[in-house]
Design an enzyme around this catalytic site. Structure first.
Site, PDB file in Angstrom:
ATOM      1  N   HIS A 195     -11.981  38.686 -29.809  1.00 19.74           N
ATOM      2  CA  HIS A 195     -10.660  39.577 -30.388  1.00 19.74           C
ATOM      3  C   HIS A 195      -9.479  38.439 -31.237  1.00 19.74           C
ATOM      4  O   HIS A 195      -8.696  39.176 -31.991  1.00 19.74           O
ATOM      5  CB  HIS A 195     -10.287  40.445 -29.408  1.00 19.74           C
ATOM      6  CG  HIS A 195      -9.332  40.241 -28.524  1.00 19.74           C
ATOM      7  ND1 HIS A 195      -9.102  39.740 -27.115  1.00 19.74           N
ATOM      8  CD2 HIS A 195      -8.091  39.879 -28.399  1.00 19.74           C
ATOM      9  CE1 HIS A 195      -8.144  39.455 -26.486  1.00 19.74           C
ATOM     10  NE2 HIS A 195      -7.433  39.667 -27.127  1.00 19.74           N
TER      11      HIS A 195
HETATM   12  N1  UDP Z   1     -10.753  42.941 -20.195  1.00 20.98           N
HETATM   13  C1  UDP Z   1     -10.637  43.701 -19.098  1.00 20.98           C
HETATM   14  N2  UDP Z   1     -11.566  44.943 -20.271  1.00 20.98           N
HETATM   15  C2  UDP Z   1     -11.866  44.445 -21.792  1.00 20.98           C
HETATM   16  C3  UDP Z   1     -11.724  42.814 -21.729  1.00 20.98           C
HETATM   17  C4  UDP Z   1     -11.188  42.156 -21.143  1.00 20.98           C
HETATM   18  O1  UDP Z   1     -10.114  44.564 -18.332  1.00 20.98           O
HETATM   19  O2  UDP Z   1     -12.348  45.419 -21.980  1.00 20.98           O
HETATM   20  C5  UDP Z   1      -9.813  41.918 -18.759  1.00 20.98           C
HETATM   21  C6  UDP Z   1     -10.944  40.682 -18.514  1.00 20.98           C
HETATM   22  O3  UDP Z   1     -11.231  40.680 -17.760  1.00 20.98           O
HETATM   23  C7  UDP Z   1      -9.184  39.945 -18.056  1.00 20.98           C
HETATM   24  C8  UDP Z   1      -8.325  40.291 -19.586  1.00 20.98           C
HETATM   25  O4  UDP Z   1      -8.501  41.717 -19.810  1.00 20.98           O
HETATM   26  O5  UDP Z   1      -9.148  39.780 -16.801  1.00 20.98           O
HETATM   27  C9  UDP Z   1      -8.029  39.101 -20.800  1.00 20.98           C
HETATM   28  O6  UDP Z   1      -7.590  40.037 -21.849  1.00 20.98           O
HETATM   29  P1  UDP Z   1      -7.144  39.236 -22.872  1.00 20.98           P
HETATM   30  O7  UDP Z   1      -8.496  39.113 -23.289  1.00 20.98           O
HETATM   31  O8  UDP Z   1      -6.751  40.857 -23.914  1.00 20.98           O
HETATM   32  O9  UDP Z   1      -6.214  38.625 -23.082  1.00 20.98           O
HETATM   33  P2  UDP Z   1      -6.094  36.804 -23.580  1.00 20.98           P
HETATM   34  O10 UDP Z   1      -6.543  36.489 -21.560  1.00 20.98           O
HETATM   35  O11 UDP Z   1      -6.763  36.163 -23.827  1.00 20.98           O
HETATM   36  O12 UDP Z   1      -4.413  36.413 -22.686  1.00 20.98           O
END
Ligand code: UDP
Length: 360
Positions: free
Chosen positions: A209
């Site tokens: 995303h």
């Molecule tokens: N995650 C979730 N549901 C989803 C996709 C991801 O709970 O549909 C979890 C994933 O396992 C991880 C976290 O969300 O723990 C990551 O969040 P995101 O990708 O939004 O942010 P980033 O880690 O890139 O800051």
């Protein structure tokens, strides 16, 4: 009892908060502020419910708009809350607009800041998260990097004296909740129309995303083309940010092996990580979870976010390009069970100890 205002707004922050808040509340009064940055039920409420996060004391309801609009509104509203609550410290997580807005509001009111997950650097201010992280690190009295490499970045910027490696609260959460999975969480998947989605026996798991990969059709199409050439389907819960584009491209391309889903809760997500053959992602959290679960991962980004995961090719960078993604996904990877640079699953205790130490 001293008062700590914790500020969160986005999905990965709820996950870190869940493990830290549980320990923090034994020794401090916590006032919880949700900025509202993520507000959909499946991007926010589901985490509070399934991870037993206390109800926010404030929900500012601020989301959308440009970076400047969102950050500016948060700054104004957070300042009001801090003036009213007079916290002894503000506790911040990660690198969202909510994090940076809270840091700016707190520092001008002379409230000390503790920043969890400090120090990561991509090496380019083109990334909005890099801007948020860098500003917050420089305004914080206590910086708590998850890993040694993050500490090194802080030292290079003259912030070594503020910083201690405490391990990764995402690893705490992964260990804690993986023990509480029973398989039923995989039955909660639904497709974009809300119909139940059956999980195949063998599958890949993708989250994608970031602005860099989803701002044009071409890049996402290349990623989908790569997935279509794999030996098993890919489950892809789509973030609201690129929901429309992903659905349109999936229909146009007639992909047979791409299983779009609505965003899932945390337990379902880590269950998908634990059961997948391999992972494709551009998420900082998911690439670490792949590493925790010892699953090979391909990260579709130009920047190394978590260098520790890149050892021995466990996690490899790829361009949003079909051939590059496939070549990296086909490599054979063997994990060293002894290599664990993200702590011992008890970073929350260390975070709270560092906060207590501040007044000693
Ligand atoms: N995650 C979730 N549901 C989803 C996709 C991801 O709970 O549909 C979890 C994933 O396992 C991880 C976290 O969300 O723990 C990551 O969040 P995101 O990708 O939004 O942010 P980033 O880690 O890139 O800051």
């Amino acid at each position: 009892m001293r008062k700590i205002c914790s500020v969160v707004g986005a999905r990965p922050q709820f996950i870190k908060l869940a493990v830290v808040s549980r320990v923090l509340r034994k020794r401090f009064q916590e006032v919880l502020i949700h900025t509202g940055q993520h507000f959909d039920a499946n991007m926010s409420d589901v985490f509070f419910e399934e991870m037993d996060i206390p109800r926010p004391d404030y929900n500012l309801g601020i989301s959308g708009g440009s970076h400047g609009q969102m950050t500016g509104q948060m700054l104004i509203e957070l300042e009001k809350v801090f003036v009213q609550e007079k916290p002894d410290m503000v506790l911040l997580f990660g690198d969202t607009n909510s994090t940076m807005a809270a840091a700016l509001a707190a520092v001008k009111l002379h409230i000390p800041i503790c920043h969890v997950e400090a120090g990561n650097r991509f090496g380019t201010l083109d990334s909005p998260e890099e801007v948020n992280r860098t500003v917050t690190d420089h305004l914080s009295s206590i910086n708590l990097p998850c890993t040694q490499s993050s500490l090194e970045f802080l030292k290079r910027e003259g912030l070594g004296h503020t910083a201690t490696v405490v391990g990764d609260p995402m690893y705490d959460a992964f260990c804690y909740y993986t023990q509480r999975l029973d398989g039923s969480e995989l039955q909660e998947l639904v497709d974009p129309d809300g119909k139940p989605l059956a999980v195949p026996d063998a599958f890949y798991y993708m989250t994608c995303h970031r602005q860099e990969n989803t701002d044009t059709d071409e890049k996402l199409q290349h990623i989908f083309d790569a997935l279509e050439a794999l030996d098993a389907p890919t489950i892809y819960p789509v973030h609201p940010r690129n929901r429309e584009r992903a659905r349109r491209l999936a229909v146009q391309g007639g992909y047979k092996k791409l299983l779009l889903a609505q965003p899932v809760g945390y337990k379902t997500s880590i269950s998908l990580v634990n059961h997948a053959k391999k992972i494709v992602t551009d998420s900082g959290g998911v690439q670490r979870e792949a590493f925790f679960a010892k699953k090979p991962c391909v990260t579709v980004l130009d920047f190394v976010v978590w260098p520790e995961t890149m050892a021995n090719g466990y996690n490899q960078l790829a361009k949003p390009d079909k051939e590059d993604i496939l070549e990296k996904l086909h490599r054979e990877i063997t994990f060293d069970p002894a290599y664990q640079p993200f702590g011992d699953g008890h970073s929350a205790e260390k975070i709270v100890e560092k906060i207590e130490e501040y007044w000693r």
